[in-house]
Design a protein around this motif. Structure first.
Motif, PDB file in Angstrom:
ATOM      1  N   PRO A  14       2.156  -4.384  -3.652  1.00 41.25           N
ATOM      2  CA  PRO A  14       1.734  -5.299  -2.510  1.00 41.25           C
ATOM      3  C   PRO A  14       1.018  -4.513  -1.822  1.00 41.25           C
ATOM      4  CG  PRO A  14       4.032  -4.693  -2.051  1.00 41.25           C
ATOM      5  CD  PRO A  14       3.750  -4.319  -3.654  1.00 41.25           C
ATOM      6  N   TYR A  56      -1.113  -4.184   1.792  1.00 39.01           N
ATOM      7  CA  TYR A  56      -1.535  -4.772   3.119  1.00 39.01           C
ATOM      8  C   TYR A  56      -1.939  -3.706   3.866  1.00 39.01           C
ATOM      9  CZ  TYR A  56      -1.255  -7.284   7.533  1.00 39.01           C
ATOM     10  OH  TYR A  56      -1.687  -7.916   8.666  1.00 39.01           O
ATOM     11  N   GLU A  87      -3.918  -0.844   3.221  1.00 35.03           N
ATOM     12  CA  GLU A  87      -3.683   0.101   2.711  1.00 35.03           C
ATOM     13  C   GLU A  87      -4.823   1.076   2.352  1.00 35.03           C
ATOM     14  OE1 GLU A  87      -0.645   1.574   3.062  1.00 35.03           O
ATOM     15  OE2 GLU A  87       0.863  -0.307   2.737  1.00 35.03           O
ATOM     16  N   ASP A  93      -2.316  -8.526   0.076  1.00 34.65           N
ATOM     17  CA  ASP A  93      -1.668  -9.585   0.917  1.00 34.65           C
ATOM     18  C   ASP A  93      -2.612  -9.911   2.128  1.00 34.65           C
ATOM     19  OD1 ASP A  93       0.072 -11.366   2.229  1.00 34.65           O
ATOM     20  OD2 ASP A  93       1.546  -9.650   2.605  1.00 34.65           O
ATOM     21  N   ASN A 107      -2.549 -13.283   4.895  1.00 33.23           N
ATOM     22  CA  ASN A 107      -1.210 -12.674   4.890  1.00 33.23           C
ATOM     23  C   ASN A 107      -0.038 -13.446   4.676  1.00 33.23           C
ATOM     24  OD1 ASN A 107       1.092 -11.173   7.003  1.00 33.23           O
ATOM     25  ND2 ASN A 107       0.233  -9.581   5.335  1.00 33.23           N
ATOM     26  N   HIS A 145       5.312  -9.475   2.778  1.00 35.53           N
ATOM     27  CA  HIS A 145       5.662  -8.475   1.639  1.00 35.53           C
ATOM     28  C   HIS A 145       6.506  -9.096   0.534  1.00 35.53           C
ATOM     29  CE1 HIS A 145       8.476  -4.937   0.563  1.00 35.53           C
ATOM     30  NE2 HIS A 145       7.538  -4.934  -0.119  1.00 35.53           N
ATOM     31  N   ASP A 165       6.334   0.088  -3.669  1.00 36.10           N
ATOM     32  CA  ASP A 165       5.541   0.168  -2.386  1.00 36.10           C
ATOM     33  C   ASP A 165       4.278   0.734  -2.625  1.00 36.10           C
ATOM     34  OD1 ASP A 165       7.407  -0.769  -0.691  1.00 36.10           O
ATOM     35  OD2 ASP A 165       7.335   0.802   0.684  1.00 36.10           O
ATOM     36  N   ALA A 166       2.994   0.268  -2.195  1.00 32.68           N
ATOM     37  CA  ALA A 166       2.018   1.141  -2.442  1.00 32.68           C
ATOM     38  C   ALA A 166       1.779   2.565  -1.906  1.00 32.68           C
ATOM     39  CB  ALA A 166       0.718   0.021  -2.001  1.00 32.68           C
ATOM     40  N   ASP A 167       2.407   2.825  -0.838  1.00 31.11           N
ATOM     41  CA  ASP A 167       2.504   3.787   0.057  1.00 31.11           C
ATOM     42  C   ASP A 167       2.791   5.127  -0.581  1.00 31.11           C
ATOM     43  OD1 ASP A 167       5.117   3.344   0.504  1.00 31.11           O
ATOM     44  OD2 ASP A 167       4.865   2.711   2.590  1.00 31.11           O
ATOM     45  N   GLN A 174       5.730   5.817  -1.288  1.00 29.24           N
ATOM     46  CA  GLN A 174       7.420   6.102  -1.010  1.00 29.24           C
ATOM     47  C   GLN A 174       8.090   5.784  -1.956  1.00 29.24           C
ATOM     48  OE1 GLN A 174       7.669   3.917   2.973  1.00 29.24           O
ATOM     49  NE2 GLN A 174       8.918   5.810   3.537  1.00 29.24           N
ATOM     50  N   LYS A 196      15.282   3.647  12.538  1.00 23.71           N
ATOM     51  CA  LYS A 196      15.034   2.678  11.243  1.00 23.71           C
ATOM     52  C   LYS A 196      16.181   3.124  10.230  1.00 23.71           C
ATOM     53  CE  LYS A 196      12.130   0.981   8.056  1.00 23.71           C
ATOM     54  NZ  LYS A 196      10.751   0.362   7.958  1.00 23.71           N
ATOM     55  N   ARG A 235       5.751   7.900   4.208  1.00 24.32           N
ATOM     56  CA  ARG A 235       4.519   7.543   3.713  1.00 24.32           C
ATOM     57  C   ARG A 235       3.317   8.301   3.511  1.00 24.32           C
ATOM     58  NH1 ARG A 235       1.418   3.080   4.476  1.00 24.32           N
ATOM     59  NH2 ARG A 235       2.642   1.246   4.273  1.00 24.32           N
ATOM     60  N   THR A 291       3.756   1.984   8.850  1.00 23.35           N
ATOM     61  CA  THR A 291       4.602   1.274   8.394  1.00 23.35           C
ATOM     62  C   THR A 291       3.981  -0.249   8.802  1.00 23.35           C
ATOM     63  OG1 THR A 291       6.699   0.399   8.311  1.00 23.35           O
ATOM     64  CG2 THR A 291       6.095   1.449  10.550  1.00 23.35           C
ATOM     65  N   LYS A 292       4.112  -1.121   7.861  1.00 22.28           N
ATOM     66  CA  LYS A 292       3.653  -2.396   8.167  1.00 22.28           C
ATOM     67  C   LYS A 292       5.063  -3.370   8.609  1.00 22.28           C
ATOM     68  CE  LYS A 292      -0.369  -1.239   6.517  1.00 22.28           C
ATOM     69  NZ  LYS A 292      -0.034   0.108   6.334  1.00 22.28           N
ATOM     70  N   TYR A 293       6.043  -2.630   8.538  1.00 26.04           N
ATOM     71  CA  TYR A 293       7.207  -3.261   9.187  1.00 26.04           C
ATOM     72  C   TYR A 293       7.785  -2.888  10.557  1.00 26.04           C
ATOM     73  CZ  TYR A 293       8.866  -6.038   5.150  1.00 26.04           C
ATOM     74  OH  TYR A 293       8.959  -6.914   4.142  1.00 26.04           O
TER      75      TYR A 293
HETATM   76  N1  UDP Z   1       2.984  -5.056   2.611  1.00 25.73           N
HETATM   77  C1  UDP Z   1       2.669  -6.256   2.447  1.00 25.73           C
HETATM   78  N2  UDP Z   1       2.471  -7.302   3.316  1.00 25.73           N
HETATM   79  C2  UDP Z   1       2.991  -7.311   4.631  1.00 25.73           C
HETATM   80  C3  UDP Z   1       3.680  -5.775   4.715  1.00 25.73           C
HETATM   81  C4  UDP Z   1       3.781  -4.895   3.913  1.00 25.73           C
HETATM   82  O1  UDP Z   1       2.097  -6.659   1.304  1.00 25.73           O
HETATM   83  O2  UDP Z   1       2.926  -8.175   5.503  1.00 25.73           O
HETATM   84  C5  UDP Z   1       3.183  -4.044   1.783  1.00 25.73           C
HETATM   85  C6  UDP Z   1       2.862  -2.693   2.113  1.00 25.73           C
HETATM   86  O3  UDP Z   1       1.443  -2.586   2.048  1.00 25.73           O
HETATM   87  C7  UDP Z   1       3.468  -1.840   1.283  1.00 25.73           C
HETATM   88  C8  UDP Z   1       5.044  -2.395   1.147  1.00 25.73           C
HETATM   89  O4  UDP Z   1       4.705  -4.068   1.485  1.00 25.73           O
HETATM   90  O5  UDP Z   1       2.981  -1.613  -0.054  1.00 25.73           O
HETATM   91  C9  UDP Z   1       6.027  -2.151   2.225  1.00 25.73           C
HETATM   92  O6  UDP Z   1       5.669  -2.002   3.550  1.00 25.73           O
HETATM   93  P1  UDP Z   1       5.768  -0.643   4.183  1.00 25.73           P
HETATM   94  O7  UDP Z   1       5.322   0.366   3.479  1.00 25.73           O
HETATM   95  O8  UDP Z   1       4.909  -0.741   5.653  1.00 25.73           O
HETATM   96  O9  UDP Z   1       7.076  -0.706   4.616  1.00 25.73           O
HETATM   97  P2  UDP Z   1       8.412   0.338   5.020  1.00 25.73           P
HETATM   98  O10 UDP Z   1       8.312   1.290   3.747  1.00 25.73           O
HETATM   99  O11 UDP Z   1       7.905   1.134   6.097  1.00 25.73           O
HETATM  100  O12 UDP Z   1       9.619  -0.314   5.198  1.00 25.73           O
END
Ligand code: UDP
Ligand code: MG
Length: 326
Positions: free
Chosen positions: A13, A15, A17, A46, A74, A77, A97-99, A101, A135, A203, A208-210
């Motif tokens: 996913p 968003y 990035e 997304d 959007n 996730h 995750d795309a980031d 992680q 978190k 990341r 973060t997108k959360y």
């Molecule tokens: N993401 C998405 N839509 C959203 C929020 C997040 O597709 O509305 C994707 C984001 O690009 C990432 C993955 O979901 O690849 C997890 O998000 P993030 O890494 O920000 O979350 P965290 O790891 O901080 O919990």
């Protein structure tokens, strides 16, 4: 499309990035070279508002194994993951995750376990680097409360990073609820599940997108879609309060008819009113959480709207999993 179905599908996913995509591309190329299996990478854009889609188009132009599904806006996730699982054509599907992680290298271990006969291999975090203690603490607390509340077994300290075999993917595709807690849904489906342990890095880039607001909503979706215990909680609390109120009534009657000093009850009265009013509001709120979700489920809207695709037909290939060679 092509006659050759991939063995493995990676679902990512995306968003906003743009800062991550160039590095992600490098790491995926490295990974695909090491994997030695026919694979596809399905990016689900997304509704990114930055240059993510442009970059995805760029890398997918020279790489036929890259596919892009782009939402009209959007959708969140969990919905992006769902679309990825819907469109994936592999025998096994990995969500990550795309980031970066969720390191692609761990997927090799997941594939090995899948080869041994497991249907689900989830990544369990041993360590998490670069995340706030807030978190970590809230996530840890949430998963423990969640696990205690629901009747199915959910693995602790796992996110959505996991490999799913075809039986699981087919089962998961049938679950079309609007409020989605995918990691719980995979646990609900069952089959043979196992874990691989990994250290979760921070990341790679971007933020973060959360944010907290989304985390709270996500936690509520998780609890409400797997448990009605909060509703039952109202019943139990109501019973408790009823019993307590018998005592209070007895005390009030005694005060009036035996001790003859009724005015003194003011403090107790205020406490009781405040207590009952807040408990009732809380319970109405809990009811509202469920009623609102019922409302959203009965609308039966599609979970997402596809805007655009690259290297991928717009229509879902529903038998992709059925006629593929084992
Ligand atoms: N993401 C998405 N839509 C959203 C929020 C997040 O597709 O509305 C994707 C984001 O690009 C990432 C993955 O979901 O690849 C997890 O998000 P993030 O890494 O920000 O979350 P965290 O790891 O901080 O919990
Ligand atoms: Mg992340």
């Amino acid at each position: 499309m092509s006659a050759q179905r991939p063995t493995l599908s990676l679902v990512l996913p995306i968003y906003n990035e743009e800062d991550v995509i160039p590095e992600l591309h490098l790491r995926l190329q490295e990974f695909l070279a090491r994997l030695g299996l026919a694979a596809e990478v399905l990016f689900v854009n997304d509704g990114s508002r930055d240059r993510s889609m442009e970059l995805l188009r760029g890398i997918a132009a020279q790489e036929p194994r890259y596919r892009v599904l782009s939402f009209a806006r959007n959708f969140g996730h969990q919905t992006a993951i769902t679309a990825g699982v819907d469109y994936a054509r592999g025998q096994a599907v990995v969500v990550m995750d795309a980031d970066l992680q969720d390191p692609p290298e761990i997927v090799l271990e997941m594939v090995a376990k899948w080869r041994q006969g497991f249907d689900v291999v989830y990544g369990r975090r041993r360590k998490r680097v670069g995340e706030t203690w807030f978190k970590l603490a809230t996530a840890s607390l949430f998963y423990r409360v969640f696990a205690a509340m629901i009747p199915i077994e959910v693995p602790l300290d796992t996110g959505d990073f996991r490999l799913m075999g075809r039986r699981v993917v087919v089962a998961l595709r049938a679950l079309r609820e609007t409020h989605r807690f995918v990691r719980g849904m995979v646990a609900w489906v069952g089959f043979k599940q196992t874990e691989v342990l990994y250290d979760r890095p921070g990341r790679f880039a971007g933020e973060t997108k959360y944010p907290l607001r989304k985390m709270v909503r996500f936690a509520l979706d998780g609890i409400t879609s797997f448990s009605i215990l909060p509703l039952r909680f109202a019943t139990y609390l109501g019973m408790l309060m009823s019993i307590a109120s018998v005592g209070v009534i007895a005390w009030a009657l005694l005060a009036k008819f035996v001790f003859h000093h009724v005015v003194q009850g003011w403090t107790g009265l205020i406490i009781a009113v405040a207590m009952f009013a807040s408990v009732q509001l809380l319970m109405i709120g809990i009811l509202g959480e469920y009623v609102g979700r019922i409302y959203e489920e009965v609308k039966r809207r599609p979970l997402y709207i596809v805007g655009d695709t690259v290297n991928l037909p717009r229509e879902r290939d529903d038998d992709a999993l059925d006629d593929a060679p084992a």
